[in-house]
Design an enzyme around this catalytic site. Structure first.
Site, mmCIF file in Angstrom:
data_model
loop_
_atom_site.group_PDB
_atom_site.id
_atom_site.type_symbol
_atom_site.label_atom_id
_atom_site.label_comp_id
_atom_site.label_asym_id
_atom_site.label_seq_id
_atom_site.Cartn_x
_atom_site.Cartn_y
_atom_site.Cartn_z
ATOM 1 N N GLY A 357 -2.186 7.494 4.520
ATOM 2 C CA GLY A 357 -2.775 7.043 5.601
ATOM 3 C C GLY A 357 -1.765 5.612 5.940
ATOM 4 O O GLY A 357 -0.861 5.065 5.294
ATOM 5 N N GLY A 360 -1.794 0.608 11.872
ATOM 6 C CA GLY A 360 -0.716 -0.308 12.241
ATOM 7 C C GLY A 360 -0.533 -1.426 10.673
ATOM 8 O O GLY A 360 0.274 -2.578 11.116
ATOM 9 N N GLY A 362 0.103 -1.746 8.078
ATOM 10 C CA GLY A 362 0.655 -0.946 6.959
ATOM 11 C C GLY A 362 0.585 0.476 6.226
ATOM 12 O O GLY A 362 -0.700 1.534 7.139
ATOM 13 N N LYS A 379 -2.667 -0.931 -0.942
ATOM 14 C CA LYS A 379 -2.380 -1.282 0.952
ATOM 15 C C LYS A 379 -1.652 -1.777 1.218
ATOM 16 O O LYS A 379 -1.446 -3.216 0.887
ATOM 17 C CB LYS A 379 -3.821 -1.816 1.281
ATOM 18 C CG LYS A 379 -3.463 -1.880 2.702
ATOM 19 C CD LYS A 379 -5.133 -1.652 3.920
ATOM 20 C CE LYS A 379 -5.851 -0.465 3.673
ATOM 21 N NZ LYS A 379 -7.263 -1.155 4.780
ATOM 22 N N ASP A 475 -14.868 -5.976 10.656
ATOM 23 C CA ASP A 475 -14.892 -4.642 10.365
ATOM 24 C C ASP A 475 -15.430 -4.298 10.857
ATOM 25 O O ASP A 475 -14.834 -2.717 10.003
ATOM 26 C CB ASP A 475 -12.876 -5.391 10.330
ATOM 27 C CG ASP A 475 -12.303 -4.044 11.258
ATOM 28 O OD1 ASP A 475 -12.985 -3.529 12.224
ATOM 29 O OD2 ASP A 475 -10.914 -4.641 10.960
#
Ligand SMILES: *[C@@H]1O[C@H](CO)[C@@H](O)[C@H](O)[C@H]1NC(C)=O
Ligand SMILES: *[C@@H]1O[C@H](CO)[C@@H](O)[C@H](O)[C@H]1NC(C)=O
Ligand SMILES: *[C@@H]1O[C@H](CO)[C@@H](O)[C@H](O)[C@H]1NC(C)=O
Ligand SMILES: *[C@@H]1O[C@H](CO)[C@@H](O)[C@H](O)[C@H]1NC(C)=O
Ligand SMILES: *[C@@H]1O[C@H](CO)[C@@H](O)[C@H](O)[C@H]1NC(C)=O
Ligand SMILES: *[C@@H]1O[C@H](CO)[C@@H](O)[C@H](O)[C@H]1NC(C)=O
Length: 677
Positions: A357, A360, A362, A379, A475
């Site tokens: 995937g 925003g 990366g 990531k 988050d």
């Protein structure tokens, strides 16, 4: 008349073949094409007239004799019955051509012998002259050797000498090859096996009983002084009739011994040789050392240089390709540091096929660590500034130390220029939001959802209270909850997490998080606290039960806040209507009501009303009942409207990579949304 004609013809023929009568003991061969030589062994006359005494055949000899025997003793000149050796003079041009520079086989010799049959002689260092008994007076042999091998058994002075030999291979006299200048003092060295033709003069003065040997490069005038001058009485050495010729032998080095021209005379100087008529030497088709030096070596050098350059550029390329940024302070984080090379290999060079995937922050890649075969997620996060990177990595490492069954394990990181790579455990079933919002695909039943909710809650408890430091996730949202093989919910993506020690206030940082999950005081003050995490967790609870996003587009393009919508239903007593229709009424109403009420409680605008995560766990476990919502509960949106705060005054930025940016415009539109309602 006929006799005169014959004489004329004879003399003309003699001129033509450059061969004078043997009877007079004189001849001259400018090349041997027309010569009648007695050859044996390897000796052969080449088509161009070149006499080759040897070719390269191991340990073989070659002889070439003038076929006519010559009277070497002068019986008439003797004062008594003892004959005296006559004066003679000979001159020849030779060349020793080897395939190796400076190395050749034994050499050759001018020989005066009583027979042309030297079958008993042996090759090698014996030059085809004698055998292992190494001669005796009965051999009656005189030889002038041009020796290119130093044989200690024959007391050779070096491997490049000229010697006078009588019935032996041990020279009576020998000198290194060369010639004297006309001043008699200077001496110039010559290499016998230089492949260059050289001329030799052998002169014997029967009266003076002196033998001179002179050597010079071909075409150079005869040196005034001989190389060798030896007092010797050949009367006792030679017999009456003798043969003159050449002898040579091959050994182990590929060598050709050539004679280009030869003249001889008894009782007088040998006729001079006409160099213009001498046959040419074959061109050296050297395939050995000279070849190696002349051709292979430069080629090899070029290849080596090319190889070195290629290796160097590959090394540089590789270094650049796998270049990392590493600073001293990172050493303490060593174990959590990954080599870029390994991550590169694990993800097949970050191929698109491995792309899970992109967002925003990366791109996210799946990979398998070489060696351990561990499935990972990498990531790639770009970061422009060095600012805060140290703190962030400290955090990454701290997070790496967190262990909980409901946390997605952060394995480590890697830093490159302008880029940070985070490595996580790979989760087979992806993120939770896919199941909630993917209408076509698989959905989750209520027990699964409740299980995931409890799992995430327990991980949050671990972060907030059970670990040595308070970790604020910052988050929490459905897309950050990953599902493992057993469909356990695992809280992931700690990009936003900030740590602070128990008992101290969380330091004020930039507002980060995802719109819709941000507690009002977080937007206002920018301070993340465990309570702001609880707020986000409350939104998450509603999300999971309702199957709706925190902010959704409603009618007239208005945006609907999930919290407001559920609260409204709660006020209307129709809270069950908010449950995800995908569950098709297959759910435990008590549990669903509990979670919805808890979700509203957690999203209370006032942080003091929100329960700590420990209480949240107790409610979920049924240990305690969820308290009724305070009657003063107003929605987040309402509160914002009432406070009439200008959101634009808050700096919304993304200091750390991996965070979802909460932009100012998003907050503003959330405000505007209220106006629309
Ligand atoms: C060469 O010399 C040998 C011996 O002297 C003689 O028998 C032979 O006939 C000669 N050949 C020629 C072609 O002159
Ligand atoms: C060398 O000479 C001999 C005799 O002439 C011949 O039999 C042999 O084939 C030659 N060898 C080479 C390598 O030319
Ligand atoms: C013959 O003369 C030589 C010198 O010319 C001498 O050495 C030798 O002894 C003499 N022989 C006889 C038998 O007289
Ligand atoms: C050379 O001499 C040997 C004996 O020493 C003999 O057998 C051979 O036949 C002779 N060769 C020639 C060509 O006369
Ligand atoms: C060595 O050469 C001599 C002649 O110089 C000969 O009499 C003798 O038989 C030879 N010996 C061998 C072993 O061939
Ligand atoms: C030999 O060389 C010496 C010295 O150069 C000289 O005096 C003599 O005449 C030479 N003899 C012959 C036969 O050339």
């Amino acid at each position: 008349m006929p006799a005169l004609l014959l004489l004329l013809l004879l003399s003309m023929g003699g001129e033509l073949v450059s061969c004078s009568s043997a009877d007079e003991g004189q001849f001259a061969f400018q090349g041997f094409a027309a010569a009648n030589l007695t050859l044996d062994g390897l000796a052969a006359v080449m088509p161009n007239g070149l006499l080759a005494l040897t070719n390269f055949t191991l340990q073989t000899k070659g002889h070439a004799f003038n076929p006519t025997p010559l009277r070497f003793l002068d019986v008439n000149g003797a004062t008594n019955s003892t004959a005296v050796a006559r004066s003679f003079s000979t001159s020849f041009v030779f060349a020793i051509v080897s395939n190796y520079d400076g190395l050749s086989d034994q050499g050759l010799a001018f020989v005066v012998a009583p027979t042309t049959n030297l079958s008993t002689a042996i090759a090698g260092q014996y030059l085809g002259l004698l055998n292992a008994t190494n001669g005796a007076a009965s051999d009656h042999m005189l030889a002038v050797e041009l020796d290119t091998i130093m044989n200690p058994e024959f007391r050779d002075i070096n491997s490049n000498h000229v010697g006078i030999n009588v019935n032996s291979l041990i020279s009576r006299k020998a000198k290194p090859a060369g010639y004297y200048g006309d001043d008699g003092a200077t001496f110039r060295d010559l290499m016998l096996n230089s492949r260059e033709p050289m001329q030799v003069w052998v002169d014997y003065d029967g009266q003076a009983r002196q033998l001179n040997v002179t050597l010079a490069p071909a075409q150079e005038p005869r040196p005034r002084y001989p190389l060798l001058s030896e007092a010797i009485d050949l009367s006792t050495v030679l017999t009456d009739t003798m043969y003159v010729g050449f002898s040579s032998s091959s050994g182990v080095v590929s060598t050709h011994h050539y004679v280009l021209g030869w003249s001889f005379s008894l009782d007088g100087p040998a006729p001079p040789l006409d160099f213009s008529k001498l046959p040419a030497l074959p061109r050296v088709v050297s395939k050995h050392r000279s070849m190696i030096l002349a051709l292979v070596l430069p080629l090899a050098t070029v290849l080596i240089i090319a190889a070195v350059l290629a290796a160097a550029s590959f090394f540089v390329w590789r270094r650049r390709r796998f270049a990392e940024v590493r600073e001293d302070w990172e050493d303490e984080f060593g174990p959590h540091r990954f080599a870029y090379k390994d991550l590169f290999r694990a993800t097949d060079g970050f191929k698109n096929g491995n792309l899970l995937g992109a967002g925003g922050f990366g791109k996210v890649y799946k990979g398998v660590l070489p060696g351990s075969n561990l499935e990972i997620v990498v990531k790639r996060v770009s970061h422009d500034s060095r600012q805060g990177i140290r703190e962030f990595i400290a955090e990454v490492v701290t997070i790496g130390r967190l262990r909980h069954r409901n946390l997605a394990q952060l394995l480590g990181y890697c830093r490159r220029n302008g880029e940070l790579l985070l490595v996580y455990d790979y989760m087979e079933n992806g993120s939770l939001d896919k199941y909630l919002y993917n209408n076509n695909g698989a959905t989750l039943d209520w027990p699964q959802r409740y299980w995931i909710i409890k799992g995430v809650a327990s991980s949050l408890l671990y972060l907030h209270e059970d670990w040595e430091q308070v970790v604020i996730h910052r988050d929490i949202k459905a897309s950050n909850v990953l599902l493992d093989k057993q469909m356990n919910g695992r809280l992931g993506d700690f990009g936003l997490a900030r740590l602070y020690d128990h008992g101290t206030d969380a330091q004020t940082t930039h507002v980060v998080g995802t719109m819709g999950y941000l507690a009002p005081e977080l937007v206002r003050t920018g301070k993340a606290t465990p309570s702001t995490d609880v707020f986000a967790f409350g939104v998450f609870l509603l999300e999971v039960v309702c199957g709706r996003r925190p902010i959704e587009s409603g009618q007239h393009n208005n945006r609907v806040m999930l919290v407001d919508w559920v609260l409204e239903h709660h006020h209307n007593g129709s809270i069950i209507d908010t449950v995800d229709p995908c569950l098709m009424n297959k759910f435990n109403t008590d549990e669903v009501t509990l979670v919805l009420k808890l979700g509203l409680l957690c999203t209370h605008p006032s942080p003091n009303v929100r329960p700590p995560v420990q209480k949240v766990m107790q409610y979920l476990d049924g240990v305690q009942l969820v308290p009724d919502l305070p009657s003063t509960y107003m929605s987040y949106s309402m509160l914002v409207l009432m406070e009439n705060e200008g959101f634009d005054s808050y700096i919304m930025s993304c200091p750390s990579p991996g965070m979802t940016i909460c932009s100012v415009s998003d907050v503003s539109s959330a405000t505007i949304l209220l106006d629309g309602r």
